[in-house]
Structures are given as structure tokens and as C-alpha cells.
Write an enzyme that holds these catalytic residues in place. Structure first.
Site, PDB file in Angstrom:
ATOM      1  N   GLU A   1       0.825  -1.210   0.000  1.00  0.00           N
ATOM      2  CA  GLU A   1       0.000   0.000   0.000  1.00  0.00           C
ATOM      3  C   GLU A   1       0.858   1.258   0.000  1.00  0.00           C
ATOM      4  O   GLU A   1       0.358   2.365   0.169  1.00  0.00           O
ATOM      5  CB  GLU A   1      -0.972  -0.035   1.191  1.00  0.00           C
ATOM      6  CG  GLU A   1      -2.061  -1.094   0.991  1.00  0.00           C
ATOM      7  CD  GLU A   1      -3.142  -1.113   2.061  1.00  0.00           C
ATOM      8  OE1 GLU A   1      -2.940  -0.493   3.128  1.00  0.00           O
ATOM      9  OE2 GLU A   1      -4.179  -1.751   1.831  1.00  0.00           O
TER      10      GLU A   1
ATOM     11  N   TYR B   1      -4.759 -10.016   3.300  1.00  0.00           N
ATOM     12  CA  TYR B   1      -3.468 -10.071   2.603  1.00  0.00           C
ATOM     13  C   TYR B   1      -3.061 -11.492   2.314  1.00  0.00           C
ATOM     14  O   TYR B   1      -3.227 -12.385   3.135  1.00  0.00           O
ATOM     15  CB  TYR B   1      -2.385  -9.399   3.466  1.00  0.00           C
ATOM     16  CG  TYR B   1      -0.998  -9.488   2.865  1.00  0.00           C
ATOM     17  CD1 TYR B   1      -0.064 -10.399   3.348  1.00  0.00           C
ATOM     18  CD2 TYR B   1      -0.628  -8.670   1.796  1.00  0.00           C
ATOM     19  CE1 TYR B   1       1.192 -10.509   2.786  1.00  0.00           C
ATOM     20  CE2 TYR B   1       0.637  -8.767   1.229  1.00  0.00           C
ATOM     21  CZ  TYR B   1       1.542  -9.688   1.731  1.00  0.00           C
ATOM     22  OH  TYR B   1       2.789  -9.787   1.162  1.00  0.00           O
TER      23      TYR B   1
ATOM     24  N   GLY C   1      -3.865 -15.829  -6.623  1.00  0.00           N
ATOM     25  CA  GLY C   1      -4.470 -16.515  -7.759  1.00  0.00           C
ATOM     26  C   GLY C   1      -4.867 -17.943  -7.477  1.00  0.00           C
ATOM     27  O   GLY C   1      -5.147 -18.707  -8.393  1.00  0.00           O
TER      28      GLY C   1
ATOM     29  N   ILE D   1      -6.974 -18.175  -2.166  1.00  0.00           N
ATOM     30  CA  ILE D   1      -6.721 -17.984  -0.729  1.00  0.00           C
ATOM     31  C   ILE D   1      -7.371 -16.697  -0.227  1.00  0.00           C
ATOM     32  O   ILE D   1      -7.993 -16.669   0.834  1.00  0.00           O
ATOM     33  CB  ILE D   1      -5.201 -18.004  -0.415  1.00  0.00           C
ATOM     34  CG1 ILE D   1      -4.600 -19.369  -0.787  1.00  0.00           C
ATOM     35  CG2 ILE D   1      -4.945 -17.672   1.048  1.00  0.00           C
ATOM     36  CD1 ILE D   1      -3.108 -19.498  -0.558  1.00  0.00           C
ATOM     37  N   GLY D   2      -7.243 -15.618  -0.983  1.00  0.00           N
ATOM     38  CA  GLY D   2      -7.852 -14.340  -0.590  1.00  0.00           C
ATOM     39  C   GLY D   2      -9.360 -14.471  -0.458  1.00  0.00           C
ATOM     40  O   GLY D   2      -9.968 -14.024   0.513  1.00  0.00           O
TER      41      GLY D   2
ATOM     42  N   LYS E   1      -6.584  -1.125  -8.165  1.00  0.00           N
ATOM     43  CA  LYS E   1      -7.544  -1.694  -9.123  1.00  0.00           C
ATOM     44  C   LYS E   1      -7.717  -3.201  -8.955  1.00  0.00           C
ATOM     45  O   LYS E   1      -8.837  -3.701  -8.995  1.00  0.00           O
ATOM     46  CB  LYS E   1      -7.104  -1.349 -10.544  1.00  0.00           C
ATOM     47  CG  LYS E   1      -8.135  -1.715 -11.590  1.00  0.00           C
ATOM     48  CD  LYS E   1      -7.803  -1.175 -12.963  1.00  0.00           C
ATOM     49  CE  LYS E   1      -8.938  -1.420 -13.951  1.00  0.00           C
ATOM     50  NZ  LYS E   1      -9.518  -2.772 -13.925  1.00  0.00           N
TER      51      LYS E   1
ATOM     52  N   TYR F   1     -12.987  -7.404  -5.227  1.00  0.00           N
ATOM     53  CA  TYR F   1     -14.134  -7.211  -4.335  1.00  0.00           C
ATOM     54  C   TYR F   1     -15.429  -7.061  -5.127  1.00  0.00           C
ATOM     55  O   TYR F   1     -16.453  -7.663  -4.788  1.00  0.00           O
ATOM     56  CB  TYR F   1     -13.925  -5.996  -3.424  1.00  0.00           C
ATOM     57  CG  TYR F   1     -12.770  -6.146  -2.473  1.00  0.00           C
ATOM     58  CD1 TYR F   1     -11.825  -5.137  -2.331  1.00  0.00           C
ATOM     59  CD2 TYR F   1     -12.606  -7.306  -1.716  1.00  0.00           C
ATOM     60  CE1 TYR F   1     -10.764  -5.272  -1.452  1.00  0.00           C
ATOM     61  CE2 TYR F   1     -11.540  -7.454  -0.840  1.00  0.00           C
ATOM     62  CZ  TYR F   1     -10.623  -6.441  -0.719  1.00  0.00           C
ATOM     63  OH  TYR F   1      -9.561  -6.579   0.135  1.00  0.00           O
TER      64      TYR F   1
END
Lengths: 196, 169
Positions: free
Chosen positions: B27, B94, B101, B104-105, B133, B139
């Protein structure tokens, strides 16, 4: 005008739910308010929980359950005036602040001011500032290093009020956007967890 | 890819602190991080924790070149909306770059949603930076709503001297 700010008690929940409704009207969410008002009246008459969580303001029953349990979801302060200054409808609880503790993984303990509201006829007497300062003081005692809140972009009086107290608008200055999942999108997301 | 998601415990704080710094690097604000491993232990694993965590872990044979098997985390806490009632706030999400890919997220975020629903929450809230982006696309693809764009909510903060001043009795 003489007023005092104190922690809310369970008995204040009826007044707080009234003020929550007034804030909803002020924030101009007419559809939710229309349904919420009916549901609120229904719920308060029958002392039961709202049937549809998507369209309601928290009732006094829910506020009691969620704010006065062993691990409360929120804390509340109320602003009270003496009897001789009561509102034309006879209310002495004329403002509230609803807050909870949050966490920043960069800076640590924080406090989030979810609602701040003063009845229109009592504005301009320092009550809003008194509530805000009291929340900051409570946070300081808990070693919170940030106080955060959100405000609607069209709400110029409130934006000016917070800016005058030194708040930064992070959406403007840093590009932060608030994102939400609720209703069906939240259910769909949660259902994915079962597949892990 | 084989991975598991579980509740964080106090022994995970070292890895959580490591990944917090990695997220701050991503970030572009590494120097903003003041939190230590000890702060996480005190604030997340005491009687009235300020947050809860979940960890994504891979088996030993998939560990990173530095030997890490804890490859992602989400940090959350309970909040409240006087309109919608109980809510859950996801402060961090995170996954280490080499493990992205693989779902996991999404798995971490779904778990937070599941925990929220189990606790009677009606909303999952969080923030994202407008330039981010890939995160915003991720999301949005999951069906969320940007309430800054759609409803005009701005995120505000008081800290440092301004907060000290406000907190004067």
C-alpha cells in the site's frame, strides 16, 4: 444552555432508538426510514425483534441486547438537559453518540464514532462538540490513537464541523473508499466458506 | 493448491506482524507501521481483544524460500450500525504475492463473512484505496457495493494533535 453528557444506561434505549430514527430522517434515507418507522412502531408495540434485518433501525430491544451484554457491540453516550429545558414533546435526552473500538494494524487501538446526533432545537449550544470530545476522552483513556467516522459528501454542516476539529477527509486526501457486503451478497460470500 | 484457514493464536503474531509490513509495502506506506508483535499479542489475545485474526497456511512442502508456511491473513472486529445492527469489519486482507491466484484471498474473506453471519451480523464492511484496481476488481467480482461512490460516504480521521486537543476534559 445547561446540559450533561453521561454513559447510556439500558433504560435509555427507548430514547436512543427514537434519536436513531431522527438521524435516519436527517440523513435522508426515505425508503429505509419509511419501512423502519413501521417496523419500529410494530417492534416497540410488541417488544419483539424486527422481522427483516435489511430494512430497519435498531429497536430498543436490539440496542439493549447488543449494547448492554457481556461483550457489547457498541457503547453509547447521551446528552441530557434539565426538565425545565425539555423539548416540546417532553424529551430530556436530546442527543447521543454511539461508538465502538476498532484496530489499525499500522497504529493500534482506535475508536470509531458511528453516530453523532443532536435534536435540531438543541443545536448551537455545544452539545455536539461535547459529545465528540467525550468520545475522544474515552478513547484516550483506552490508549486509542485514532478516532474515525464517516460523513456523507452532501452534509456540509457536519463536514465543516469535523474539519474545524482537525479531522482529515481520507477519501479526498488518500483515496479511501468504503466497501460493503450485505443481504444476498453477504450470504453468497459466506456460503463460499463452506467449500474450503 | 492445498491450503487451510484457521483462527489465529498468539503464536501467530510474529508472522502477522511480518505480513502487516508486507501489506504496508504493497500500500506504499511502510513507514506508517508502528505496531509491534508485542502490541498484537496484547491487543488481540487478551480478555477484551480489539481484533480477531484468521490465518491461511500451506503444508511444509509448499513453504516459501524463507521457510514461511503462514502465507495470508485477515484481521477483523465487530462493529455496529444503528440502522443494520451488528456488523463485522475486515481491517486487513493479505496474501503473499507468490500465493495469489489460488483462491486464498477469497477463502479468507468468505471465512470472515461466515464468522460474521454466525455472530448475527448483517454487514461486512472494509475500505480499499481507489488506485488499488486489482483489489477493487476482486471485491466487485464478489458482489460488494462501493458506498463511497454510490451513497457519498467519506472516511474521516482525527489523530495526533487534533485528537489530543479534542480529548481535553
Amino acid at each position: 444552555m445547561h446540559f450533561k453528557i453521561r454513559p447510556a444506561k439500558k433504560e435509555d434505549c427507548k430514547e436512543i432508538s427514537r434519536l436513531i430514527m431522527e438521524l435516519a430522517v436527517y440523513e435522508k434515507m426515505p425508503d429505509q426510514v419509511k419501512i423502519a418507522h413501521e417496523v419500529l412502531v410494530f417492534s416497540m408495540s410488541y417488544n419483539c425483534l424486527t422481522p427483516d434485518p435489511q430494512f430497519h433501525c435498531s429497536t430498543s430491544v436490539e440496542l439493549e441486547r447488543d449494547g448492554f451484554c457481556e461483550n457489547p457491540f457498541f457503547q453509547c453516550l447521551v446528552a441530557e438537559v434539565p426538565e425545565e429545558h425539555k423539548s416540546k414533546e417532553g424529551f430530556t435526552v436530546v442527543g447521543y453518540a454511539l461508538y465502538f473500538y476498532t484496530y489499525s494494524t499500522w497504529k493500534g487501538r482506535s475508536i470509531f464514532l458511528e453516530d453523532l446526533y443532536v435534536m435540531p432545537e438543541f443545536r448551537g449550544n455545544g452539545i455536539g462538540k461535547g459529545l465528540l470530545c467525550k468520545v475522544a476522552e474515552v478513547g484516550k483513556k483506552k490508549e486509542c490513537v485514532r478516532l474515525q467516522l464517516s460523513v456523507l459528501d452532501w452534509n456540509t454542516p457536519s463536514r465543516d464541523f469535523y474539519a474545524a476539529k482537525g479531522a482529515q477527509d481520507l477519501t479526498v486526501s488518500e483515496g479511501w473508499h468504503a466497501i460493503r457486503f450485505d443481504g444476498q451478497s453477504l450470504d453468497n460470500l459466506a456460503n463460499e466458506a463452506a467449500k474450503i | 493448491m492445498d491450503f487451510s484457514i484457521r483462527a489465529a493464536n498468539v503464536e501467530d503474531c510474529k508472522d502477522i506482524a511480518r505480513m502487516i509490513v508486507e501489506l504496508a509495502d504493497y500500500e506504499k506506506v511502510t513507514d506508517h507501521v508502528k505496531i509491534t508483535q508485542r502490541d498484537l499479542e496484547q491487543d488481540g489475545f487478551s480478555k477484551n481483544p480489539f481484533f480477531h485474526g484468521i490465518i491461511a497456511e500451506v503444508p511444509e512442502q509448499l513453504r516459501t524460500k524463507d521457510g514461511h508456511t503462514k502465507v495470508g491473513y485477515a484481521l477483523y472486529f465487530y462493529s455496529y450500525s444503528s440502522w443494520a445492527g451488528r456488523a463485522i469489519y475486515m481491517e486487513d486482507l493479505y496474501v503473499m504475492p507468490e500465493f495469489r491466484g489460488k483462491g486464498i484471498g477469497k477463502a479468507l474473506m468468505s471465512k470472515v463473512a461466515q464468522l460474521g453471519l454466525a455472530a448475527g451480523c448483517n454487514q461486512l464492511n472494509f475500505t480499499v484505496l481507489d488506485w488499488n484496481k486489482s483489489s477493487r476488481d476482486f471485491y466487485m467480482s464478489q458482489g460488494c457495493c462501493d458506498v463511497t461512490t454510490s451513497m457519498g460516504y467519506h472516511c474521516m480521521r482525527c489523530e495526533g494533535e487534533a485528537l489530543q486537543h479534542l480529548a481535553q476534559p
